[in-house]
Write an enzyme that holds these catalytic residues in place. Sequence first.
Site, PDB file in Angstrom:
ATOM      1  N   GLU A  81       0.754  -1.225   0.156  1.00 14.25           N
ATOM      2  CA  GLU A  81      -0.048  -0.199   0.298  1.00 14.25           C
ATOM      3  C   GLU A  81       1.010   1.237   0.103  1.00 14.25           C
ATOM      4  OE1 GLU A  81      -3.440   2.645   2.077  1.00 14.25           O
ATOM      5  OE2 GLU A  81      -2.770   0.704   3.624  1.00 14.25           O
ATOM      6  N   ASP A 156      -2.600  12.425  -1.682  1.00 13.11           N
ATOM      7  CA  ASP A 156      -3.644  14.404  -1.710  1.00 13.11           C
ATOM      8  C   ASP A 156      -3.616  14.283  -2.864  1.00 13.11           C
ATOM      9  OD1 ASP A 156      -3.042  16.389  -1.783  1.00 13.11           O
ATOM     10  OD2 ASP A 156      -1.400  16.558   0.192  1.00 13.11           O
ATOM     11  N   LYS A 160      -4.924  22.556  -5.852  1.00 11.43           N
ATOM     12  CA  LYS A 160      -4.144  23.695  -6.896  1.00 11.43           C
ATOM     13  C   LYS A 160      -3.859  23.361  -8.075  1.00 11.43           C
ATOM     14  CE  LYS A 160      -5.109  26.945  -2.343  1.00 11.43           C
ATOM     15  NZ  LYS A 160      -3.399  27.412  -1.786  1.00 11.43           N
TER      16      LYS A 160
END
Length: 249
Positions: A81, A156, A160
């Site tokens: 993982e 993540d 932006k």
Amino acid sequence: MTEHPEQPLPAQRSDPSTFRDKPVSFVRRSRMTPSQERAWAEHETKYVIDVPRGPAATSVADDARLDPTEIFGREAPLIVEVGSGQGHAILHASATRPEINFLAVEVFRAGLARTIIRAEQGGLTNLRLAEVNAPELLEKGLSAGSVDELWVFFPDPWAKARHQKRRLVDADFAAIAARALRPGGVLRLATDWEDYAVQMREVMDAAPGFTREFTGDWADRFDGRIITAFETKGANKGRAIRDLGYRRD
């Protein structure tokens, strides 16, 4: 919790040419609770594998060679993982599938320490941890074709636009995953960020050596992934949870 970009190891700070030339998909967070510090001190050698380091704190040396049979003391299928966080998914999987070897790769020591605490509570013997940058471990540390499944759950999203070059899943990562996975091995992806899901699908559809494991726009939810508080939080905000699966040719 403090965040800071990763830095080279102290002995190598004077040679910037040895530092990474591509942005990593994380910034490191510091500070652990007393219980996490204690768990790390008492059980690090039991769970955390010793990975030869490159110039950066979580980098992997070019000549690193890790043998899963030696690490786990047995031969068994290996599931890795990437970005295991606090370990919820891999702890559950390790507990319910004792015949499989599991390797959690994470750069945040506090998350690894929490994983250690729960692994000790559960008496898990088929779980190991690596405190390194996952793409480097897959590319340098593990032998080609040594991984049976590779999981990337809720990386993540770097929402932006100016930060999206840091996103983990790109063409370079697809090539690294193709190297690490055995023929027939599976890359499983999940995210609650729609545009990242689309990007992942575009990247993997175009990646040499992979075939979709699903029809239509998205894969069915992978039933081996427990529903975590993080996933629930995203769903409660109205975000669709997107799964993808690709089999190595």
